[in-house]
Design a protein around this motif. Sequence first.
Motif, PDB file in Angstrom:
ATOM      1  N   ARG A  54       0.839  -1.208   0.000  1.00 61.25           N
ATOM      2  CA  ARG A  54       0.000   0.000   0.000  1.00 61.25           C
ATOM      3  C   ARG A  54       0.870   1.253   0.000  1.00 61.25           C
ATOM      4  O   ARG A  54       0.574   2.237  -0.691  1.00 61.25           O
ATOM      5  N   GLN A  55       1.933   1.239   0.788  1.00 63.30           N
ATOM      6  CA  GLN A  55       2.821   2.400   0.858  1.00 63.30           C
ATOM      7  C   GLN A  55       3.492   2.672  -0.488  1.00 63.30           C
ATOM      8  O   GLN A  55       3.589   3.823  -0.925  1.00 63.30           O
ATOM      9  N   ILE A  56       3.957   1.636  -1.146  1.00 66.44           N
ATOM     10  CA  ILE A  56       4.614   1.799  -2.445  1.00 66.44           C
ATOM     11  C   ILE A  56       3.665   2.417  -3.458  1.00 66.44           C
ATOM     12  O   ILE A  56       4.037   3.320  -4.213  1.00 66.44           O
ATOM     13  N   ARG A  57       2.427   1.963  -3.443  1.00 72.55           N
ATOM     14  CA  ARG A  57       1.463   2.442  -4.428  1.00 72.55           C
ATOM     15  C   ARG A  57       0.697   3.689  -3.986  1.00 72.55           C
ATOM     16  O   ARG A  57      -0.064   4.254  -4.774  1.00 72.55           O
ATOM     17  N   GLY A  58       0.871   4.096  -2.739  1.00 69.05           N
ATOM     18  CA  GLY A  58       0.154   5.266  -2.249  1.00 69.05           C
ATOM     19  C   GLY A  58      -1.331   5.004  -2.070  1.00 69.05           C
ATOM     20  O   GLY A  58      -2.168   5.864  -2.352  1.00 69.05           O
ATOM     21  N   ASP A  60      -4.804   3.672   0.256  1.00 66.34           N
ATOM     22  CA  ASP A  60      -5.311   3.655   1.629  1.00 66.34           C
ATOM     23  C   ASP A  60      -5.690   2.227   2.021  1.00 66.34           C
ATOM     24  O   ASP A  60      -5.575   1.292   1.225  1.00 66.34           O
ATOM     25  N   ASP A  61      -6.147   2.064   3.260  1.00 68.40           N
ATOM     26  CA  ASP A  61      -6.421   0.704   3.747  1.00 68.40           C
ATOM     27  C   ASP A  61      -7.725   0.130   3.217  1.00 68.40           C
ATOM     28  O   ASP A  61      -8.118  -0.974   3.575  1.00 68.40           O
ATOM     29  N   LYS A  62      -8.401   0.869   2.346  1.00 66.98           N
ATOM     30  CA  LYS A  62      -9.620   0.350   1.713  1.00 66.98           C
ATOM     31  C   LYS A  62      -9.318  -0.372   0.396  1.00 66.98           C
ATOM     32  O   LYS A  62     -10.203  -0.983  -0.195  1.00 66.98           O
ATOM     33  N   HIS A  63      -8.072  -0.295  -0.055  1.00 66.50           N
ATOM     34  CA  HIS A  63      -7.716  -0.966  -1.304  1.00 66.50           C
ATOM     35  C   HIS A  63      -7.816  -2.485  -1.155  1.00 66.50           C
ATOM     36  O   HIS A  63      -7.400  -3.052  -0.144  1.00 66.50           O
ATOM     37  N   PRO A 148       1.934   5.901  -7.811  1.00 70.93           N
ATOM     38  CA  PRO A 148       1.033   7.038  -7.597  1.00 70.93           C
ATOM     39  C   PRO A 148       1.107   8.046  -8.745  1.00 70.93           C
ATOM     40  O   PRO A 148       2.194   8.429  -9.185  1.00 70.93           O
ATOM     41  N   GLY A 149      -0.058   8.428  -9.253  1.00 72.46           N
ATOM     42  CA  GLY A 149      -0.126   9.410 -10.329  1.00 72.46           C
ATOM     43  C   GLY A 149       0.024   8.851 -11.722  1.00 72.46           C
ATOM     44  O   GLY A 149      -0.164   9.567 -12.711  1.00 72.46           O
TER      45      GLY A 149
END
Length: 206
Positions: A54-58, A60-63, A148-149
Amino acid sequence: MATYLDVHPANPQPRAIAQVVRIMREDGVVAYPTDSGFALGCRLGNADGLVRMRQIRGLDDKHHFTLLCKDFAQLGQLVQMPNAVFRSVKSLTPGCYTFILTATAEVPRRLLHPKKRTVGVRIPDHKVALAMLAEMGEPIVTTTLLMPGETEPMTEGWEIKELLDHQVDAVIDSGDVGREPTTVVDFSSGAPEIVRRGAGDTSPLE
C-alpha cells in the motif's frame, strides 16, 4: 537493497524461482512480471507485506488486493461460484482478468471487502508468474505495480530496481510483460459487471 533476478520468460530457471519464493516465505515483498504488467506480491499470511505494498502504491487501507492462483482448482478453493459463473470464469482463464467473487472461509478476513465479503482472484497467463505459484504452493497476494499518479503499470525490471531498490526485497525481470492492467469483472451478484476495462477482451461478457 533488492535482489535482482534475470529470469528466462519461456523457461524460468528453477533455482531463480526457488530463490524468489524463499524471499516471499520469509515475508519479503517482490516485484514480478505478469501478463498485465509488473505486480507486487507477498505470501498470503504476510500482514506487513500488505502495508508495504500500500505504501509503495500510495493506497489507503480500503484498497482490495487480488489473490493470484496457479490453476482453476486453487481458485475454486477461495471463492464461491454458481454453475453459470463457473462456466464464464473457466472460459476466460488463464488470462488478463480479475474476478470479484464471494470468498470462502479459506480467505483471511483482512483481504475481504468488509461488507460484501468478496475477494478478487485471477490466474495469469505468464510462465514466470505461474512458475512462482507452482513453487509457492499457495496463492500470492498481489496488486498491479501502478505508481502514484501513473495510469499504466511499470514494464521495465531495471527501472523498478532503480526506483524501488529499498522498498521491495526482490525484482524478477523476464523482459516479457503485458502493457495493460487486467479487466476486472464483478460476478458477486451472479451477472457480470465490468468494473474496469483492461487487457482482457470484454466481448464474451456483454
